[in-house]
Design an enzyme around this catalytic site. Sequence first.
Site, short mmCIF file in Angstrom:
data_model
loop_
_atom_site.label_atom_id
_atom_site.label_comp_id
_atom_site.label_asym_id
_atom_site.label_seq_id
_atom_site.Cartn_x
_atom_site.Cartn_y
_atom_site.Cartn_z
N GLY A 1 -1.52 -11.78 -5.10
CA GLY A 1 -2.95 -11.44 -5.20
C GLY A 1 -3.21 -10.01 -4.81
O GLY A 1 -4.06 -9.33 -5.40
N ARG B 1 -6.64 -17.84 -9.10
CA ARG B 1 -7.31 -17.21 -7.95
C ARG B 1 -8.51 -16.36 -8.40
O ARG B 1 -8.48 -15.74 -9.45
CB ARG B 1 -6.29 -16.39 -7.15
CG ARG B 1 -5.23 -17.33 -6.58
CD ARG B 1 -4.27 -16.65 -5.69
NE ARG B 1 -4.91 -16.15 -4.49
CZ ARG B 1 -4.31 -15.39 -3.59
NH1 ARG B 1 -3.04 -15.04 -3.78
NH2 ARG B 1 -4.94 -14.98 -2.53
N ARG C 1 -5.10 -23.90 1.05
CA ARG C 1 -4.36 -24.06 2.31
C ARG C 1 -5.04 -25.03 3.26
O ARG C 1 -4.38 -25.54 4.18
CB ARG C 1 -4.16 -22.70 2.98
CG ARG C 1 -3.10 -21.88 2.29
CD ARG C 1 -2.81 -20.58 2.99
NE ARG C 1 -1.70 -19.89 2.31
CZ ARG C 1 -1.44 -18.60 2.38
NH1 ARG C 1 -2.22 -17.82 3.12
NH2 ARG C 1 -0.42 -18.07 1.74
N SER D 1 -12.88 -9.37 2.58
CA SER D 1 -11.57 -9.27 1.93
C SER D 1 -11.07 -7.83 1.89
O SER D 1 -11.71 -6.95 1.31
CB SER D 1 -11.65 -9.82 0.49
OG SER D 1 -10.54 -9.37 -0.26
N ARG E 1 0.82 -1.22 0.00
CA ARG E 1 0.00 0.00 0.00
C ARG E 1 0.85 1.26 0.00
O ARG E 1 0.49 2.25 -0.63
CB ARG E 1 -0.95 -0.03 1.20
CG ARG E 1 -2.10 -1.04 1.00
CD ARG E 1 -2.75 -1.41 2.32
NE ARG E 1 -3.95 -2.22 2.16
CZ ARG E 1 -3.97 -3.54 1.92
NH1 ARG E 1 -2.83 -4.20 1.76
NH2 ARG E 1 -5.11 -4.19 1.81
N GLN F 1 -8.54 -6.94 0.29
CA GLN F 1 -8.10 -6.66 -1.08
C GLN F 1 -9.25 -6.11 -1.90
O GLN F 1 -9.09 -5.17 -2.67
CB GLN F 1 -7.53 -7.93 -1.72
CG GLN F 1 -6.26 -8.40 -1.04
CD GLN F 1 -5.73 -9.71 -1.58
OE1 GLN F 1 -6.36 -10.34 -2.42
NE2 GLN F 1 -4.58 -10.12 -1.09
N ASP G 1 -4.28 -15.39 7.51
CA ASP G 1 -2.99 -15.89 7.01
C ASP G 1 -2.25 -16.73 8.06
O ASP G 1 -1.26 -17.39 7.74
CB ASP G 1 -2.10 -14.72 6.58
CG ASP G 1 -2.65 -14.03 5.33
OD1 ASP G 1 -3.42 -14.66 4.59
OD2 ASP G 1 -2.31 -12.86 5.11
N ARG H 1 3.49 -19.57 3.12
CA ARG H 1 3.03 -19.78 4.51
C ARG H 1 2.94 -21.27 4.86
O ARG H 1 3.08 -21.64 6.02
CB ARG H 1 1.71 -19.06 4.75
CG ARG H 1 1.82 -17.56 4.51
CD ARG H 1 0.76 -16.76 5.20
NE ARG H 1 0.64 -15.43 4.61
CZ ARG H 1 1.44 -14.39 4.88
NH1 ARG H 1 2.43 -14.52 5.73
NH2 ARG H 1 1.24 -13.22 4.30
C1 S3P Z 1 -4.31 -8.95 2.22
C2 S3P Z 1 -5.55 -9.40 2.52
C3 S3P Z 1 -5.86 -10.81 2.77
C4 S3P Z 1 -4.61 -11.61 3.09
C5 S3P Z 1 -3.49 -11.31 2.14
C6 S3P Z 1 -3.14 -9.85 2.18
C7 S3P Z 1 -4.12 -7.52 1.94
O1 S3P Z 1 -6.44 -11.35 1.60
O2 S3P Z 1 -4.89 -12.99 3.08
O3 S3P Z 1 -2.35 -12.07 2.48
O4 S3P Z 1 -2.97 -7.04 1.92
O5 S3P Z 1 -5.12 -6.82 1.74
P1 S3P Z 1 -8.01 -11.19 1.28
O6 S3P Z 1 -8.29 -9.76 1.08
O7 S3P Z 1 -8.22 -11.98 0.03
O8 S3P Z 1 -8.71 -11.79 2.47
#
Ligand code: S3P
Length: 429
Positions: free
Chosen positions: A93, A121, A345, A166, A26, A168, A314, A388
């Site tokens: 991701g 994904r 996982r 999420s 970020r 993300q 995580d 992980r």
């Molecule tokens: C993350 C959010 C999580 C996490 C990933 C990092 C992020 O994923 O598992 O390792 O930096 O926003 P999700 O948003 O898919 O839950």
Amino acid sequence: MDITLNKAKSIKGEIIVSADKSISHRTLILASLARGESRIRNILQAEDINSTIRCMTQLGIDIKHQDDYLVVKGKGLNGLKEPEAVLDCGNSGTTMRLLSGLLSGQNFFTVLAGDDSLSRRPMSRVIEPLQLMGAEIIGRAGNRYPPLAIKGMSLKGISYIPDVASAQVKSAILLAGLTGNGDTLIREKIPTRDHSERMLAAMGADLSIDDGEIKLVPGRELAAQDFLVPGDISSAAFFLVLASIVPGSELLIRDVGINPTRDGVLAVLEEMGGSFKIENQRVFGGEVVADILVRSADLKDITIEGKMIPRLIDELPVLAVAMAAAQGTSVVKNAEELRVKETDRIRAIVEELAGLGVEIKENPDGFSVTGSRELLKGGIVNSRGDHRIAMSLAVAAQICEGETTIRNAQAVNISFPEFWDLLDQILGR
Ligand code: S3P
């Protein structure tokens, strides 16, 4: 790369774990959108972050190491340029999902692609809300998977309740909402990590949170910042569990970010009877940071479910190892999201720990583990290319009788390249 490990005698010493991966991504993206020069101290140096640096560089941003920080010359909210080639997000991701939001609102064409794992994904979770904002974004297999093709344009704000918990997805929508017209409102069913909100507000975005609803009003330029990235609690988690389960251990982990949306591993270890102390708590860069002193303890079983899941998503693979060393039967529920991480996982941790003699059962939305204080039995396990899983298996290896070989151990370079060296430093022999 294979790594062979033997049982630890005890864990002793003091470490600083790698910088936070979520925050590092970020800082790079937001510094690129700010006007002027931002400096990032202690940014994570790992493959996932290199993916974001590569993409932002292709988008015309000048990013350079200088002394012990990274300098990012931001070009403002509309200063990015059309890349000449596909943006390769590697295994990350976070890079792909956050950039899909950002680039949907930029006036040019981009294609986002990734490695084999990332190409499997789910992306509909970001494509759907972005299309509601007016984005022209499509993905492979009926908009389900990468690569993603984006014809960026001016978007409109939306009011949205994401189906999946999420950060993300939330961050992609916020990045899309920074440009274009109209307010963006997001209400999460279950709160997820809030680093994007904290940073956007600190940089001067018109972002407010009222009764859990996030509101972003577009248009305000972001101010360049000096960032300081704390240690990643998701990386510290491996050592928290390790020192908890290896008898006679005492380990100090310094400068760990303990943001309340990320600290589920501490809450769970406490409930399991873990022994740790939070010391020297302070705020740096808008995030709460502390040193954690952890000692070995006799752990007991736990059930993890519901709102707790996003607070430690995580950390669940390594918590499975803690459960294997705890007395009683532990259960993880409502964690189906684990199936769509870098690997499945749930399947990976169940099969690999079973191979070391753990009594563990796979469920559609999690797993159950019947622990014991007896040693596991060493063997050959495989990270399946997931960082992980590799580190969780390395922790398990420390309570195994005989040698344990971890195949594809290089996967740790995605988030925590110093992992093997740190482990080596604190293993009592
Ligand atoms: C993350 C959010 C999580 C996490 C990933 C990092 C992020 O994923 O598992 O390792 O930096 O926003 P999700 O948003 O898919 O839950």
